[in-house]
Design a protein around this motif. Structure first.
Motif, PDB file in Angstrom:
ATOM      1  N   ILE A  24       0.844  -1.208   0.000  1.00  0.00           N
ATOM      2  CA  ILE A  24       0.000   0.000   0.000  1.00  0.00           C
ATOM      3  C   ILE A  24       0.873   1.250   0.000  1.00  0.00           C
ATOM      4  O   ILE A  24       0.602   2.208  -0.740  1.00  0.00           O
ATOM      5  CB  ILE A  24      -0.955  -0.010   1.214  1.00  0.00           C
ATOM      6  CG1 ILE A  24      -1.988  -1.125   1.064  1.00  0.00           C
ATOM      7  CG2 ILE A  24      -1.652   1.327   1.364  1.00  0.00           C
ATOM      8  CD1 ILE A  24      -2.826  -1.356   2.314  1.00  0.00           C
ATOM      9  N   LEU A  28       0.947   4.128  -2.949  1.00  0.00           N
ATOM     10  CA  LEU A  28       0.708   5.545  -2.658  1.00  0.00           C
ATOM     11  C   LEU A  28       1.907   6.411  -3.037  1.00  0.00           C
ATOM     12  O   LEU A  28       1.742   7.536  -3.511  1.00  0.00           O
ATOM     13  CB  LEU A  28       0.368   5.726  -1.180  1.00  0.00           C
ATOM     14  CG  LEU A  28      -1.012   5.227  -0.766  1.00  0.00           C
ATOM     15  CD1 LEU A  28      -1.158   5.241   0.745  1.00  0.00           C
ATOM     16  CD2 LEU A  28      -2.095   6.069  -1.413  1.00  0.00           C
ATOM     17  N   THR A  29       3.104   5.886  -2.844  1.00  0.00           N
ATOM     18  CA  THR A  29       4.305   6.623  -3.251  1.00  0.00           C
ATOM     19  C   THR A  29       4.346   6.784  -4.769  1.00  0.00           C
ATOM     20  O   THR A  29       4.665   7.872  -5.276  1.00  0.00           O
ATOM     21  CB  THR A  29       5.569   5.896  -2.760  1.00  0.00           C
ATOM     22  OG1 THR A  29       5.502   5.770  -1.339  1.00  0.00           O
ATOM     23  CG2 THR A  29       6.821   6.645  -3.140  1.00  0.00           C
ATOM     24  N   SER A  31       1.756   6.791  -6.720  1.00  0.00           N
ATOM     25  CA  SER A  31       0.690   7.747  -7.025  1.00  0.00           C
ATOM     26  C   SER A  31       1.162   9.177  -6.799  1.00  0.00           C
ATOM     27  O   SER A  31       0.864  10.078  -7.589  1.00  0.00           O
ATOM     28  CB  SER A  31      -0.531   7.437  -6.161  1.00  0.00           C
ATOM     29  OG  SER A  31      -1.465   8.472  -6.223  1.00  0.00           O
ATOM     30  N   PHE A  32       1.902   9.386  -5.719  1.00  0.00           N
ATOM     31  CA  PHE A  32       2.443  10.718  -5.425  1.00  0.00           C
ATOM     32  C   PHE A  32       3.396  11.180  -6.524  1.00  0.00           C
ATOM     33  O   PHE A  32       3.307  12.312  -6.995  1.00  0.00           O
ATOM     34  CB  PHE A  32       3.158  10.687  -4.070  1.00  0.00           C
ATOM     35  CG  PHE A  32       3.808  11.984  -3.696  1.00  0.00           C
ATOM     36  CD1 PHE A  32       3.067  13.024  -3.174  1.00  0.00           C
ATOM     37  CD2 PHE A  32       5.169  12.162  -3.860  1.00  0.00           C
ATOM     38  CE1 PHE A  32       3.664  14.217  -2.829  1.00  0.00           C
ATOM     39  CE2 PHE A  32       5.783  13.344  -3.518  1.00  0.00           C
ATOM     40  CZ  PHE A  32       5.027  14.385  -2.999  1.00  0.00           C
ATOM     41  N   LYS A  48      -3.368  17.838  -1.030  1.00  0.00           N
ATOM     42  CA  LYS A  48      -3.301  16.488  -1.606  1.00  0.00           C
ATOM     43  C   LYS A  48      -1.884  15.941  -1.519  1.00  0.00           C
ATOM     44  O   LYS A  48      -1.688  14.760  -1.224  1.00  0.00           O
ATOM     45  CB  LYS A  48      -3.773  16.498  -3.057  1.00  0.00           C
ATOM     46  CG  LYS A  48      -3.767  15.129  -3.663  1.00  0.00           C
ATOM     47  CD  LYS A  48      -4.387  15.075  -5.030  1.00  0.00           C
ATOM     48  CE  LYS A  48      -4.323  13.650  -5.537  1.00  0.00           C
ATOM     49  NZ  LYS A  48      -4.989  13.457  -6.784  1.00  0.00           N
ATOM     50  N   THR A  52      -1.193  12.642   0.712  1.00  0.00           N
ATOM     51  CA  THR A  52      -0.683  11.439   0.053  1.00  0.00           C
ATOM     52  C   THR A  52       0.692  11.065   0.587  1.00  0.00           C
ATOM     53  O   THR A  52       0.954   9.893   0.883  1.00  0.00           O
ATOM     54  CB  THR A  52      -0.614  11.645  -1.473  1.00  0.00           C
ATOM     55  OG1 THR A  52      -1.888  12.068  -1.944  1.00  0.00           O
ATOM     56  CG2 THR A  52      -0.205  10.371  -2.186  1.00  0.00           C
ATOM     57  N   ALA A  56       1.375   7.652   2.807  1.00  0.00           N
ATOM     58  CA  ALA A  56       2.365   6.711   2.265  1.00  0.00           C
ATOM     59  C   ALA A  56       3.497   6.503   3.268  1.00  0.00           C
ATOM     60  O   ALA A  56       3.957   5.374   3.468  1.00  0.00           O
ATOM     61  CB  ALA A  56       2.923   7.230   0.946  1.00  0.00           C
TER      62      ALA A  56
END
Length: 75
Positions: A24, A28-29, A31-32, A48, A52, A56
């Motif tokens: 996870i 998330l990393t 996505s960042f 945001k 995020t 993460a």
């Protein structure tokens, strides 16, 4: 007599928690980084980015903790 200190999480769950939390955190990393690379300076949102990055970081931190615990390094 005092009771021994025990973990609130069973030892058998350590490897599973490590894999899930690290996965996870890495998603998330990613996505960042994708958000930072594809958004323009005008469209970026500080809230945001911080949210995020913070979430993460928490998942990667706890994932690393459970990875160490599952390997027998009790920190």
């Amino acid at each position: 007599m005092a009771k021994a200190i025990t973990s609130p999480v069973p030892d058998a769950w350590y490897p599973t928690l490590a894999v899930v939390m690290l996965a996870i955190g890495l998603v998330l990393t990613a996505s960042f980084f994708i958000y930072e690379a594809t958004s323009t300076k005008r469209n970026r949102s500080l809230a945001k980015e911080v949210t995020t990055g913070g979430v993460a970081s928490v998942f990667l931190g706890f994932g690393s903790l459970f990875l160490l615990l599952s390997a027998g390094v009790y920190v």
